[in-house]
Design an enzyme around this catalytic site. Sequence first.
Site, PDB file in Angstrom:
ATOM      1  N   LYS A  67       0.863  -1.192   0.000  1.00  0.00           N
ATOM      2  CA  LYS A  67       0.000   0.000   0.000  1.00  0.00           C
ATOM      3  C   LYS A  67       0.892   1.232   0.000  1.00  0.00           C
ATOM      4  O   LYS A  67       1.634   1.474   0.949  1.00  0.00           O
ATOM      5  CB  LYS A  67      -0.920   0.025   1.221  1.00  0.00           C
ATOM      6  N   ASP A  69       1.784   5.301  -0.016  1.00  0.00           N
ATOM      7  CA  ASP A  69       1.292   6.473   0.717  1.00  0.00           C
ATOM      8  C   ASP A  69       1.536   7.715  -0.136  1.00  0.00           C
ATOM      9  O   ASP A  69       2.588   8.345  -0.051  1.00  0.00           O
ATOM     10  CB  ASP A  69       2.019   6.585   2.061  1.00  0.00           C
ATOM     11  N   GLU A 208       2.853   1.548   4.974  1.00  0.00           N
ATOM     12  CA  GLU A 208       1.519   1.793   5.520  1.00  0.00           C
ATOM     13  C   GLU A 208       0.688   0.528   5.657  1.00  0.00           C
ATOM     14  O   GLU A 208      -0.218   0.455   6.479  1.00  0.00           O
ATOM     15  CB  GLU A 208       0.781   2.807   4.636  1.00  0.00           C
TER      16      GLU A 208
END
Length: 349
Positions: A67, A69, A208
């Site tokens: 993921k 950011d 993240e």
Amino acid sequence: MTKRPRKPPSKPLLNETDLPLQSRPIRKRDPKQPQLPFDPMPERVEPCLALLKPKAPHGPEWLFEIKWDGYRLAVHIEPNRVRILTRNGHDWTHRFPAIVDAAKALGPTTMILDGEAVVLDEHGLPNFGMLQNSLGGRGGKLPSRNSLLYAFDLLYFDGHDLRGMEYEGRRSMLESLLVGADGSIRLSENFDEDPEEMLRHACQSGLEGIIAKHRDRPYRSGRTGDWLKIKCVLSDSFTVVGYEPSTKVPGAVASLLLAAYKGVDHVYVGGVGTGFSQDEARRLKKQLDKLKTRLPPVTIRGKNLVLTAPAFIAEIEYRGWTHDGKLRHPSFKGIRDEADAGDVYRLPD
């Protein structure tokens, strides 16, 4: 035995060079015949969004990736132009010149890349604050020259709309396009391994979290559950509804007052006083002072509080919720630009 003489042709061959050339009349196309498989490139695609889950799913039908950011972007590549659109459809082509140059190098075919723009820190990790600063902050007009795009989906290619294709097929095409790419457009790697182990590594590395994507699903806009996100630390967008002035740093905020949605109304969810520098605290006060209001969206009790109109959206990291509905251990990450504002957190009804 003598052969019979050959019978002359019924019509003479047209081999005389002095005869005029004539073409047959063009017949109308039979509507029952199939059309050529060509799809016009969509002007904009509403993005597929990941649904937050506390645990990663298991099973062979899921693939996993990091993921990132940053800012969600769609890169539209055509033979004569490149367009970069935010998740809300704003044109930010001029703000990512390095990504534009890398996109032109992928041409001259047509395609739409779905991905995330990030700026990497000295450890090679995405840093949301550095990305914002490279763009000049909220409302800034600077071009981000050190950002890059991690592409994770291919929505359109060479005249074909791929959104109806299963994710694994789109992913295979994307990998063949970006194999070995290490410039301003890179492939977001995916992994076919134990998700809990992958999440643990992501959290230890300061990332993240991870994203889970269903192999066999088409590209569907909105939060359908085809994509899931599992975070190391909770992070969401909240509305800024005021601030508490600092008594230690002149002309600065000590904390921001935050609100979430409940139905159509704002609800106060606490303040955040960490995560910003003194210079940023001064800049925030100067910006928020322009939004002072006598009709705040929430009622907050306290001394020396300055209430503002809900025009700013802050990205906040936090560890959970207290028993009275306030954010636990919040930390400020940055003010999102209106053109890329995420969905403000909604409390359950």
